[in-house]
Structure formats: structure tokens, C-alpha cells
Design an enzyme around this catalytic site. Structure first.
Site, PDB file in Angstrom:
ATOM      1  N   THR A 222       5.395 -13.213   2.320  1.00  6.80           N
ATOM      2  CA  THR A 222       5.926 -12.320   3.352  1.00  6.80           C
ATOM      3  C   THR A 222       5.184 -10.988   3.397  1.00  6.80           C
ATOM      4  OG1 THR A 222       7.585 -11.508   1.800  1.00  6.80           O
ATOM      5  CG2 THR A 222       8.252 -13.297   3.269  1.00  6.80           C
TER       6      THR A 222
ATOM      7  N   HIS B 280      -0.451  -8.566   1.100  1.00 10.35           N
ATOM      8  CA  HIS B 280      -1.229  -7.784   0.117  1.00 10.35           C
ATOM      9  C   HIS B 280      -0.985  -8.536  -1.179  1.00 10.35           C
ATOM     10  CE1 HIS B 280      -2.287  -3.554  -1.668  1.00 10.35           C
ATOM     11  NE2 HIS B 280      -2.337  -4.456  -2.650  1.00 10.35           N
TER      12      HIS B 280
ATOM     13  N   CYS C   9       0.851  -1.204   0.000  1.00  7.27           N
ATOM     14  CA  CYS C   9       0.000   0.000   0.000  1.00  7.27           C
ATOM     15  C   CYS C   9       0.883   1.249   0.000  1.00  7.27           C
ATOM     16  CB  CYS C   9      -0.944  -0.003   1.201  1.00  7.27           C
ATOM     17  SG  CYS C   9      -2.367  -1.104   1.026  1.00  7.27           S
TER      18      CYS C   9
ATOM     19  N   ASP D  32      10.607  -6.301  -8.518  1.00  9.35           N
ATOM     20  CA  ASP D  32      10.897  -6.830  -7.184  1.00  9.35           C
ATOM     21  C   ASP D  32      12.250  -6.295  -6.730  1.00  9.35           C
ATOM     22  OD1 ASP D  32       9.766  -9.563  -5.534  1.00  9.35           O
ATOM     23  OD2 ASP D  32      11.783  -8.852  -5.052  1.00  9.35           O
TER      24      ASP D  32
ATOM     25  N   HIS E  37      -6.224  -3.106  -1.110  1.00  4.71           N
ATOM     26  CA  HIS E  37      -5.571  -4.034  -0.188  1.00  4.71           C
ATOM     27  C   HIS E  37      -6.423  -5.285  -0.015  1.00  4.71           C
ATOM     28  CE1 HIS E  37      -2.970  -5.247   3.170  1.00  4.71           C
ATOM     29  NE2 HIS E  37      -4.086  -5.802   3.619  1.00  4.71           N
TER      30      HIS E  37
ATOM     31  N   HIS F  91      -0.117 -10.209  -4.591  1.00  2.31           N
ATOM     32  CA  HIS F  91       0.775  -9.766  -5.666  1.00  2.31           C
ATOM     33  C   HIS F  91       1.117 -10.982  -6.493  1.00  2.31           C
ATOM     34  CE1 HIS F  91       2.993 -10.710  -1.985  1.00  2.31           C
ATOM     35  NE2 HIS F  91       3.952 -11.224  -2.761  1.00  2.31           N
TER      36      HIS F  91
ATOM     37  N   ASN G 118       2.013 -16.446  -3.925  1.00  2.00           N
ATOM     38  CA  ASN G 118       2.273 -17.173  -2.690  1.00  2.00           C
ATOM     39  C   ASN G 118       1.139 -16.871  -1.722  1.00  2.00           C
ATOM     40  OD1 ASN G 118       4.770 -18.387  -3.374  1.00  2.00           O
ATOM     41  ND2 ASN G 118       5.822 -16.444  -3.021  1.00  2.00           N
TER      42      ASN G 118
HETATM   43  P1  5GP Z   1       6.083 -12.865  -1.183  1.00  2.00           P
HETATM   44  O1  5GP Z   1       7.223 -13.559  -0.472  1.00  2.00           O
HETATM   45  O2  5GP Z   1       5.147 -12.216  -0.182  1.00  2.00           O
HETATM   46  O3  5GP Z   1       5.365 -13.728  -2.175  1.00  2.00           O
HETATM   47  O4  5GP Z   1       6.741 -11.717  -2.047  1.00  2.00           O
HETATM   48  C1  5GP Z   1       7.118 -10.484  -1.522  1.00  2.00           C
HETATM   49  C2  5GP Z   1       8.122  -9.924  -2.475  1.00  2.00           C
HETATM   50  O5  5GP Z   1       8.274  -8.542  -2.197  1.00  2.00           O
HETATM   51  C3  5GP Z   1       9.512 -10.568  -2.362  1.00  2.00           C
HETATM   52  O6  5GP Z   1       9.871 -11.146  -3.601  1.00  2.00           O
HETATM   53  C4  5GP Z   1      10.415  -9.398  -1.972  1.00  2.00           C
HETATM   54  O7  5GP Z   1      11.683  -9.444  -2.596  1.00  2.00           O
HETATM   55  C5  5GP Z   1       9.609  -8.190  -2.428  1.00  2.00           C
HETATM   56  N1  5GP Z   1       9.873  -6.996  -1.670  1.00  2.00           N
HETATM   57  C6  5GP Z   1      10.108  -6.870  -0.333  1.00  2.00           C
HETATM   58  N2  5GP Z   1      10.279  -5.595   0.001  1.00  2.00           N
HETATM   59  C7  5GP Z   1      10.147  -4.874  -1.154  1.00  2.00           C
HETATM   60  C8  5GP Z   1      10.231  -3.467  -1.449  1.00  2.00           C
HETATM   61  O8  5GP Z   1      10.442  -2.612  -0.600  1.00  2.00           O
HETATM   62  N3  5GP Z   1      10.041  -3.107  -2.749  1.00  2.00           N
HETATM   63  C9  5GP Z   1       9.789  -4.041  -3.727  1.00  2.00           C
HETATM   64  N4  5GP Z   1       9.633  -3.579  -4.970  1.00  2.00           N
HETATM   65  N5  5GP Z   1       9.704  -5.350  -3.482  1.00  2.00           N
HETATM   66  C10 5GP Z   1       9.884  -5.758  -2.207  1.00  2.00           C
HETATM   67 ZN    ZN Z   2      -1.795  -3.317   1.251  1.00  2.00          ZN
END
Ligand code: 5GP
Ligand code: ZN
Length: 114
Positions: free
Chosen positions: A95, A98, A7, A30, A46, A100, A87
């Protein structure tokens, strides 16, 4: 959501490398890319995880997928192939709570995933 990283990226409070945006969807590179192309396609609204989707979100989820395909095509990966991943939950490695859609391309991606 005040405490949500995505967000904050969507609102501009935290900088992100935005590669596409419209009034419903934002796509950002990413920060820790796992392939030469690693883009996150994120709805502006969100929604914490796929577990929270409602029937009225079906169109939005379709848009996320179509945008992923358009971005992969734009970056030259439509024919070579690419992977799209949501995921969901702790064991998947989610992690950021929200939703994605990860779009990964530009190297041979192994299957099954780790
Ligand atoms: P998840 O693990 O939730 O599926 O993916 C979260 C993704 O967000 C990860 O691939 C991580 O590298 C990425 N990520 C974490 N912090 C940031 C950030 O501040 N900016 C961007 N653009 N990506 C982020
Ligand atoms: Zn959000």
C-alpha cells in the site's frame, strides 16, 4: 518524494515511533501492528518497490535485512523466530510505494500467508 508517506515519516513531517535510525535506514513501529513486534525497516532513499532496485542497491538491501535481524534480536526474538516480508505490487498488498521490510514476531505466524 513529496507525496510519499514514508518519506514524510523519515523527514519528521509526520510523526512515527522510530526505533532505530542511521544515515541510510530508519525503522519505525507499524501503526497497525499485526504481531507483538511489527517494525518497518525503511531506507531513507525513496525506492518505490523491489521492481525498482538497481545492482548498486544490493548493499542497501543487505543493510535492511541485517537491521531487521538486529532489531529482532534486540527485542528478544532471535531464537523464537520472526518473519521478514517485502510486499511488492497490488496483489501482495503493498500500500505504500516506498520499500519497507516488515519484521513480525511474538506470535506463531501461519504459513502459507493469506
Ligand atoms: P504494505 O502494505 O505497503 O506492505 O505496508 C504498509 C504498512 O504501513 C502497513 O502495515 C500499515 O499499517 C503501515 N502504515 C500505514 N500508515 C502508517 C503510518 O502513518 N505510520 C506507520 N508507522 N505505519 C503506517
Ligand atoms: Zn518515499
Amino acid at each position: 518524494m513529496a507525496d510519499c508517506l514514508f518519506c514524510k515519516i523519515i523527514s519528521g513531517e509526520i510523526p512515527g515511533t522510530i526505533v532505530y535510525q542511521d544515515d541510510r535506514v530508519v525503522a519505525s513501529k507499524d501503526i497497525n501492528p499485526q504481531a507483538p513486534m511489527h517494525v518497518l525497516v525503511i531506507p531513507r532513499r525513496h525506492i518505490a518497490s523491489l521492481n525498482d532496485l538497481r545492482p548498486e542497491d544490493d548493499g542497501l538491501v543487505g543493510e535492511l535485512n541485517r537491521r531487521a535481524a538486529a532489531l529482532a534480536k534486540e527485542q528478544g526474538y532471535a531464537a523464537r523466530g520472526y518473519r521478514t516480508v517485502f510486499n511488492t505490487g497490488a496483489e501482495s498488498g503493498q500500500t505504500v510505494l516506498h520499500i519497507h521490510l516488515h519484521v513480525l514476531a511474538g506470535r506463531k505466524l501461519s504459513w502459507p500467508p493469506g
